[in-house]
Design a protein around this motif. Structure first.
Motif, mmCIF file in Angstrom:
data_model
loop_
_atom_site.group_PDB
_atom_site.id
_atom_site.type_symbol
_atom_site.label_atom_id
_atom_site.label_comp_id
_atom_site.label_asym_id
_atom_site.label_seq_id
_atom_site.Cartn_x
_atom_site.Cartn_y
_atom_site.Cartn_z
ATOM 1 N N PHE A 1 -7.621 53.092 55.468
ATOM 2 C CA PHE A 1 -8.598 54.009 56.061
ATOM 3 C C PHE A 1 -9.947 53.856 55.370
ATOM 4 C CE2 PHE A 1 -11.094 57.818 56.084
ATOM 5 C CZ PHE A 1 -11.054 58.235 57.400
ATOM 6 N N ILE A 2 -9.946 53.871 54.039
ATOM 7 C CA ILE A 2 -11.195 53.775 53.277
ATOM 8 C C ILE A 2 -11.890 52.438 53.546
ATOM 9 C CG2 ILE A 2 -12.129 53.590 50.931
ATOM 10 C CD1 ILE A 2 -10.106 55.825 50.151
ATOM 11 N N ALA A 3 -11.138 51.345 53.502
ATOM 12 C CA ALA A 3 -11.729 50.036 53.773
ATOM 13 C C ALA A 3 -12.227 49.941 55.212
ATOM 14 C CB ALA A 3 -10.709 48.930 53.491
ATOM 15 N N GLY A 4 -11.428 50.454 56.131
ATOM 16 C CA GLY A 4 -11.813 50.415 57.536
ATOM 17 C C GLY A 4 -13.056 51.237 57.837
ATOM 18 N N VAL B 1 -12.091 56.780 68.034
ATOM 19 C CA VAL B 1 -11.630 56.013 66.869
ATOM 20 C C VAL B 1 -11.603 56.903 65.629
ATOM 21 C CG1 VAL B 1 -12.253 54.138 65.277
ATOM 22 C CG2 VAL B 1 -12.348 53.768 67.755
ATOM 23 N N LEU B 2 -12.658 57.667 65.440
ATOM 24 C CA LEU B 2 -12.746 58.536 64.273
ATOM 25 C C LEU B 2 -11.657 59.609 64.290
ATOM 26 C CD1 LEU B 2 -14.435 58.809 61.745
ATOM 27 C CD2 LEU B 2 -15.995 60.286 63.012
ATOM 28 N N SER B 3 -11.391 60.181 65.458
ATOM 29 C CA SER B 3 -10.334 61.196 65.570
ATOM 30 C C SER B 3 -8.974 60.620 65.215
ATOM 31 C CB SER B 3 -10.301 61.781 66.985
ATOM 32 O OG SER B 3 -11.469 62.500 67.250
ATOM 33 N N TRP B 4 -8.660 59.451 65.757
ATOM 34 C CA TRP B 4 -7.382 58.818 65.444
ATOM 35 C C TRP B 4 -7.291 58.437 63.971
ATOM 36 C CZ3 TRP B 4 -2.949 58.782 67.920
ATOM 37 C CH2 TRP B 4 -2.939 59.052 69.282
ATOM 38 N N ALA B 5 -8.374 57.929 63.439
ATOM 39 C CA ALA B 5 -8.375 57.513 62.035
ATOM 40 C C ALA B 5 -8.189 58.714 61.109
ATOM 41 C CB ALA B 5 -9.675 56.773 61.703
ATOM 42 N N LEU B 6 -8.910 59.787 61.363
ATOM 43 C CA LEU B 6 -8.770 60.972 60.505
ATOM 44 C C LEU B 6 -7.400 61.630 60.687
ATOM 45 C CD1 LEU B 6 -12.383 62.385 60.699
ATOM 46 C CD2 LEU B 6 -11.161 61.762 58.614
ATOM 47 N N ALA C 1 -13.012 59.459 51.529
ATOM 48 C CA ALA C 1 -12.619 59.226 52.922
ATOM 49 C C ALA C 1 -13.421 60.108 53.872
ATOM 50 C CB ALA C 1 -11.118 59.487 53.087
ATOM 51 N N LEU C 2 -13.587 61.383 53.545
ATOM 52 C CA LEU C 2 -14.368 62.278 54.404
ATOM 53 C C LEU C 2 -15.850 61.911 54.405
ATOM 54 C CD1 LEU C 2 -12.806 65.823 53.889
ATOM 55 C CD2 LEU C 2 -12.866 64.460 55.982
ATOM 56 N N ALA C 3 -16.363 61.487 53.270
ATOM 57 C CA ALA C 3 -17.770 61.072 53.217
ATOM 58 C C ALA C 3 -17.991 59.844 54.101
ATOM 59 C CB ALA C 3 -18.189 60.782 51.777
ATOM 60 N N LEU C 4 -17.076 58.883 54.051
ATOM 61 C CA LEU C 4 -17.189 57.699 54.894
ATOM 62 C C LEU C 4 -17.075 58.066 56.369
ATOM 63 C CD1 LEU C 4 -15.096 55.184 52.777
ATOM 64 C CD2 LEU C 4 -17.561 55.066 53.231
ATOM 65 N N ALA C 5 -16.177 58.971 56.690
ATOM 66 C CA ALA C 5 -16.042 59.425 58.076
ATOM 67 C C ALA C 5 -17.339 60.089 58.549
ATOM 68 C CB ALA C 5 -14.868 60.398 58.206
ATOM 69 N N ALA C 6 -17.965 60.868 57.688
ATOM 70 C CA ALA C 6 -19.230 61.518 58.048
ATOM 71 C C ALA C 6 -20.323 60.481 58.288
ATOM 72 C CB ALA C 6 -19.646 62.501 56.947
#
Length: 153
Positions: free
Chosen positions: A135-138, A95-100, A79-84
């Motif tokens: 989260f991961i799929a998104g 979007v990223l802040s809300w998602a994390l 999840a963190l790798a995808l966010a990065a």
């Protein structure tokens, strides 16, 4: 290498970096809970947490703590790798802040309101599971969408 006075270097992953702290703190909590239950039950790493005669469905706080920590380990690094990847490719910081932020909530719900419940099936378990998978799929879909131009789409 020194940076000339007055020159600022932009932060590359400020959003992902921000959420690394609460997720890491929660992981340390999960890990500490496993150690606590190991000490309480006087079970070391080579011993089963429950006696072999007990049912697999019988609640065991050590088993629940180990599973909660392992599940965090199975999901949060990806999840963190995808966010990065999303952040590095110009994804929306909002979007990223809300998602994390949601990911943090999903992980706490999964473990503390789900797995740690007396029967391992508290209401937080499916919410945390499906939320984390969403989260991961998104994030994977968002990451792909952000680089669609690279592939000529």
């Amino acid at each position: 290498m020194s940076v000339p006075v007055g020159l600022t270097i932009p932060k590359l992953l400020p959003i992902t970096g921000t959420f690394a702290l609460p997720l890491s703190a929660y992981y340390i909590f999960l890990q500490s809970r496993v150690i606590y239950h190991r000490i309480q039950t006087e079970k070391n790493i080579q011993q089963e947490s429950s006696s072999s005669s007990s049912s697999d469905n019988e609640y065991d706080p050590l088993r629940a703590a180990i599973r909660a920590q392992a599940n965090f380990n199975e999901n949060v690094p990806l999840a963190l790798a995808l966010a990065a990847v999303v952040e590095l490719n110009g994804g929306s910081r909002r979007v990223l802040s809300w998602a994390l932020g949601s990911l943090v909530v999903f992980r706490v719900l999964h473990a503390d309101v789900g797995l740690m419940a007396r029967d391992y099936t508290g209401p937080g378990r499916p919410i945390g599971y499906f939320g984390t998978q969403g989260f991961i799929a998104g994030m994977a879909g968002y990451a792909g969408w952000l680089v669609k131009g690279y592939w000529g789409f």
